[in-house]
Design a protein around this motif. Sequence first.
Motif, PDB file in Angstrom:
ATOM      1  N   PHE A 189       1.304  -1.229  -0.337  1.00 16.80           N
ATOM      2  CA  PHE A 189      -0.082  -0.648  -0.296  1.00 16.80           C
ATOM      3  C   PHE A 189       0.460   0.963   0.200  1.00 16.80           C
ATOM      4  CE2 PHE A 189      -2.858  -3.101   1.548  1.00 16.80           C
ATOM      5  CZ  PHE A 189      -3.845  -3.096   1.333  1.00 16.80           C
ATOM      6  N   GLU A 190      -0.183   2.432  -0.535  1.00 15.86           N
ATOM      7  CA  GLU A 190       1.085   3.869   0.150  1.00 15.86           C
ATOM      8  C   GLU A 190       0.010   4.743  -0.133  1.00 15.86           C
ATOM      9  OE1 GLU A 190       1.962   4.437  -4.599  1.00 15.86           O
ATOM     10  OE2 GLU A 190       3.953   3.341  -4.405  1.00 15.86           O
ATOM     11  N   HIS A 191       0.226   5.688   0.990  1.00  9.04           N
ATOM     12  CA  HIS A 191      -0.243   6.886   1.875  1.00  9.04           C
ATOM     13  C   HIS A 191      -0.257   7.548   0.597  1.00  9.04           C
ATOM     14  CE1 HIS A 191      -0.735  10.251   3.722  1.00  9.04           C
ATOM     15  NE2 HIS A 191       0.683  10.485   3.581  1.00  9.04           N
ATOM     16  N   LYS A 192      -1.767   8.283   0.865  1.00  6.58           N
ATOM     17  CA  LYS A 192      -2.222   9.482  -0.294  1.00  6.58           C
ATOM     18  C   LYS A 192      -3.227  10.347   0.768  1.00  6.58           C
ATOM     19  CE  LYS A 192      -5.450  10.347  -3.826  1.00  6.58           C
ATOM     20  NZ  LYS A 192      -5.929   9.291  -5.227  1.00  6.58           N
ATOM     21  N   ALA A 193      -2.748  11.679   0.216  1.00  6.82           N
ATOM     22  CA  ALA A 193      -3.361  12.201   0.789  1.00  6.82           C
ATOM     23  C   ALA A 193      -4.007  14.092   0.178  1.00  6.82           C
ATOM     24  CB  ALA A 193      -2.755  13.414   2.379  1.00  6.82           C
ATOM     25  N   LYS A 201     -15.493  19.837  -0.954  1.00  6.81           N
ATOM     26  CA  LYS A 201     -15.372  19.542  -0.247  1.00  6.81           C
ATOM     27  C   LYS A 201     -14.689  20.080   1.115  1.00  6.81           C
ATOM     28  CE  LYS A 201     -16.972  15.169  -1.745  1.00  6.81           C
ATOM     29  NZ  LYS A 201     -16.293  13.548  -2.259  1.00  6.81           N
ATOM     30  N   SER A 202     -14.006  20.520   0.886  1.00 10.34           N
ATOM     31  CA  SER A 202     -12.828  21.779   1.997  1.00 10.34           C
ATOM     32  C   SER A 202     -12.305  20.643   2.784  1.00 10.34           C
ATOM     33  CB  SER A 202     -14.324  22.631   2.978  1.00 10.34           C
ATOM     34  OG  SER A 202     -14.662  23.597   1.830  1.00 10.34           O
ATOM     35  N   ARG A 203     -11.390  19.156   2.316  1.00 14.19           N
ATOM     36  CA  ARG A 203     -11.718  18.801   3.446  1.00 14.19           C
ATOM     37  C   ARG A 203      -9.964  17.667   3.031  1.00 14.19           C
ATOM     38  NH1 ARG A 203     -15.584  13.738   1.889  1.00 14.19           N
ATOM     39  NH2 ARG A 203     -15.043  12.817   0.738  1.00 14.19           N
ATOM     40  N   ILE A 204      -9.214  17.738   3.608  1.00 13.46           N
ATOM     41  CA  ILE A 204      -8.120  16.577   3.496  1.00 13.46           C
ATOM     42  C   ILE A 204      -8.596  15.005   3.233  1.00 13.46           C
ATOM     43  CG2 ILE A 204      -6.338  15.931   4.328  1.00 13.46           C
ATOM     44  CD1 ILE A 204      -4.931  18.130   3.545  1.00 13.46           C
ATOM     45  N   GLU A 205      -7.835  14.742   2.162  1.00 16.23           N
ATOM     46  CA  GLU A 205      -8.714  13.252   2.476  1.00 16.23           C
ATOM     47  C   GLU A 205      -7.733  11.943   2.204  1.00 16.23           C
ATOM     48  OE1 GLU A 205     -10.876  11.777  -1.340  1.00 16.23           O
ATOM     49  OE2 GLU A 205     -12.776  13.539  -0.360  1.00 16.23           O
ATOM     50  N   MET A 206      -7.572  11.136   3.036  1.00 15.56           N
ATOM     51  CA  MET A 206      -6.488  10.416   3.967  1.00 15.56           C
ATOM     52  C   MET A 206      -6.308   9.585   3.078  1.00 15.56           C
ATOM     53  SD  MET A 206      -3.827  10.908   6.335  1.00 15.56           S
ATOM     54  CE  MET A 206      -3.894  10.066   7.858  1.00 15.56           C
TER      55      MET A 206
END
Length: 339
Positions: free
Chosen positions: A248-252, A258-263
């Motif tokens: 797996f890899e990290h993505k943010a 949507k005014s949001r960080i998605e991880m």
Amino acid sequence: MNFNQQSFIKKSSRKGLRFFDNQPVAEDILSEVIAGLSQPQKVLPAKYFYDEQGSRLFEAITQLPEYYPTRIEIDLLRQHKESIAKLVKDDVWLLEYGSGASLKIRLLLQAIRPNCYVPMDISKDFLLASAESLMEDYPWLDVYAACVDYSQPVRLPADMITSAQKLGFFPGSSIGNFAPHEAQIFLQGVRNTLGKDGAMLIGVDLQKDKHILEAAYNDCQNVTAAFNFNILHHINRILGTQFNVNYFEHKAIYSENKSRIEMHLVSTMDQIVNISDSSINGGESKNIIFKAGETIHTENSYKYSKQSFIDLVEGAGFEVRECWSDDKEYFAMFYLHCC
Ligand code: AVI
């Protein structure tokens, strides 16, 4: 999640420390994990970041140069703690939602001098260690530690229903980890817990340039990536599953819509992971199929404008009495009163 007398497991020999254990049980976790990973967009509840290792990694995030919220919030608390103390009554109990290492509370304890501090956290070992260390440093303080999933309604145990004012403390913009409609439901529950005369001190990360936000969740030392991977390590530890974080890899990313960080955790290959609890015979079991590039959505971190946050809390039954923010308006601290 309720506090109840059944869940009382320990009264420390040290005067003034009580502990309630309402940690979620493995069967609930298994069903929740299977349900989340069976959706078209796979999802894991962000609360599973926080075992002891996850809590440590989060503390490391708060020290990162790119992660500005903690530094700004600490400055705001240092600057305004005396004004906060003037807003609360002499006889006050301080309830912290998601207390972690109980570091920020130290900035308030001396100024407010509450009769009792109630740290609430899902990470039991971390909670107990923090409570013990607080007792060392503040021998005059009563501590009532509660291992709970605070995202669920909290009912106070009978001996906590005193005439003292209740001040809720919810720092770090953890409110941003709820979707706005969930945040409003959560705040309504908090309002009920705090009762008439209750108040709330809450930290909120404000909307800002996308590059600053994305840097805060993609740090150069990869601590946030390790924190994201830890959700799989944690699930492996509690359920005995075999997630391999190397696949797996990290993505943010910041969604301006949507005014949001998605991880997310991105699967780097086609793979199948069996989800069952190795400690439960004949329990629920499911093979989860991942295509290369498919993601598990692990966290949202919503960012608010001051006005959108005021609208949210007013809808939950609070009135805004004070709002403090830094010069760049990156972060705000609101003092709310139950109406
Ligand atoms: C706990 N919470 C407010 C943090 C946030 O910024 O949403 C969790 C976090 N996730 C990645 N970095 C920090």
